[in-house]
Design a protein around this motif. Structure first.
Motif, short mmCIF file in Angstrom:
data_model
loop_
_atom_site.label_atom_id
_atom_site.label_comp_id
_atom_site.label_asym_id
_atom_site.label_seq_id
_atom_site.Cartn_x
_atom_site.Cartn_y
_atom_site.Cartn_z
N ASN A 33 1.56 88.24 -116.32
CA ASN A 33 1.80 88.15 -117.77
C ASN A 33 2.25 86.74 -118.15
O ASN A 33 1.79 86.18 -119.17
N ASP A 34 3.12 86.16 -117.34
CA ASP A 34 3.57 84.78 -117.59
C ASP A 34 2.39 83.80 -117.55
O ASP A 34 2.30 82.89 -118.38
N PHE A 35 1.51 84.00 -116.58
CA PHE A 35 0.36 83.09 -116.45
C PHE A 35 -0.62 83.24 -117.61
O PHE A 35 -1.21 82.26 -118.05
N ILE A 36 -0.78 84.47 -118.09
CA ILE A 36 -1.66 84.69 -119.24
C ILE A 36 -1.14 83.94 -120.46
O ILE A 36 -1.87 83.21 -121.14
N HIS A 37 0.16 84.09 -120.74
CA HIS A 37 0.75 83.41 -121.90
C HIS A 37 0.75 81.89 -121.70
O HIS A 37 0.53 81.13 -122.65
N ALA A 38 0.98 81.45 -120.47
CA ALA A 38 0.93 80.01 -120.19
C ALA A 38 -0.48 79.48 -120.40
O ALA A 38 -0.67 78.38 -120.94
N ALA A 39 -1.48 80.25 -119.98
CA ALA A 39 -2.87 79.82 -120.16
C ALA A 39 -3.20 79.67 -121.64
O ALA A 39 -3.90 78.72 -122.03
N VAL A 40 -2.71 80.57 -122.46
CA VAL A 40 -2.93 80.47 -123.91
C VAL A 40 -2.38 79.15 -124.44
O VAL A 40 -3.05 78.43 -125.19
N GLU A 41 -1.17 78.81 -124.02
CA GLU A 41 -0.55 77.56 -124.49
C GLU A 41 -1.33 76.33 -124.00
O GLU A 41 -1.54 75.38 -124.76
N VAL A 42 -1.75 76.36 -122.75
CA VAL A 42 -2.45 75.20 -122.18
C VAL A 42 -3.84 75.06 -122.81
O VAL A 42 -4.28 73.94 -123.12
N ILE A 43 -4.53 76.17 -122.99
CA ILE A 43 -5.85 76.11 -123.62
C ILE A 43 -5.72 75.59 -125.05
O ILE A 43 -6.54 74.78 -125.50
N ALA A 44 -4.70 76.03 -125.76
CA ALA A 44 -4.49 75.57 -127.14
C ALA A 44 -4.25 74.06 -127.17
O ALA A 44 -4.72 73.37 -128.07
N ALA A 45 -3.52 73.56 -126.19
CA ALA A 45 -3.15 72.14 -126.19
C ALA A 45 -4.23 71.25 -125.60
O ALA A 45 -4.41 70.11 -126.05
N HIS A 46 -4.95 71.73 -124.59
CA HIS A 46 -5.85 70.87 -123.82
C HIS A 46 -7.31 71.33 -123.81
O HIS A 46 -8.15 70.63 -123.23
N GLY A 47 -7.60 72.48 -124.42
CA GLY A 47 -8.96 72.99 -124.37
C GLY A 47 -9.26 73.64 -123.02
O GLY A 47 -8.45 73.57 -122.10
N ILE A 48 -10.42 74.26 -122.95
CA ILE A 48 -10.80 74.95 -121.71
C ILE A 48 -10.91 73.97 -120.55
O ILE A 48 -10.39 74.20 -119.46
N ASP A 49 -11.60 72.86 -120.78
CA ASP A 49 -11.82 71.90 -119.69
C ASP A 49 -10.51 71.32 -119.17
O ASP A 49 -10.41 70.98 -117.98
#
Length: 202
Positions: free
Chosen positions: A11-27
């Protein structure tokens, strides 16, 4: 230090992924950045997920569930017009309150349409299906044609996502709050016309 269960870590990784994708995009959403965002080491991420694809699969599921939850919580359980209005307002307000989710969702859907067409469509389909269900339930006492439900769901999606792009572009919360009212007023006017009874034949 107490051991954190794997389910909580995922669950922590899912929420972290949302934040990182929002800030840096998929790539730019590397597993290293996601692990750092989750305050975990990379080995723990790879213990929970054997690939970034597996993690992203859970992120897609999270996005679909979140849209469904927002729509369910916004459901006025009243008339069709009131339910439609509150769903539109609820989605727009969630975008304002959760800009990382909005940015990550748009990024994920665009990426998935390029890489995995069916997955990109699935997230959008689930959100639209949730809207249709709520609108159909709200019209039970005064049924309308399925085509009308589809039109209303389409307009809700179009207005809310257009609003979301504008909000993410300018990031002006005060303006966005005012624009929620403007968008809702436009929707109310259209909906009143759309649901107005046809004039009697002469």
């Amino acid at each position: 230090m107490a051991r954190i269960p794997a389910a909580q870590r995922r669950n922590d990784f899912i929420h972290a992924a949302v934040e990182v994708i929002a800030a840096h995009g998929i790539d730019g959403a590397t597993t290293r950045k996601i692990a750092e965002q989750a305050n975990a080491n990379l080995a723990m991420l790879h213990y929970c997920y054997d690939s970034k694809e597996a993690l992203f699969s859970d992120v897609f599921a999270y996005a679909a569930t979140t849209y469904s939850d927002v729509i369910r919580k916004s459901d006025a359980h009243s008339t069709l017009a009131e339910t439609a209005r509150e769903i539109l307002r609820g989605v727009m307000q969630y975008y304002v309150d959760s800009p990382s989710f909005a940015a990550a969702s748009f990024e994920l859907i665009s990426w998935a349409r390029r890489q995995h067409e069916d997955r990109g469509i699935a997230v959008f389909d689930e959100a639209v299906a949730s809207v249709r269900r709520a609108l159909t339930d709200a019209s039970a006492s005064n049924p309308v044609q399925p085509e009308t439900i589809d039109e209303i769901a389409y307009v809700i999606g179009t207005l809310s996502d257009g609003f979301g792009v504008n909000w993410l572009t300018y990031g002006d919360r005060a303006a966005a709050e005012a624009q929620i009212d403007v968008t809702t007023t436009v929707f109310d006017t259209w909906l009143a016309t759309r649901l107005a009874p046809l004039p009697a034949a002469s």
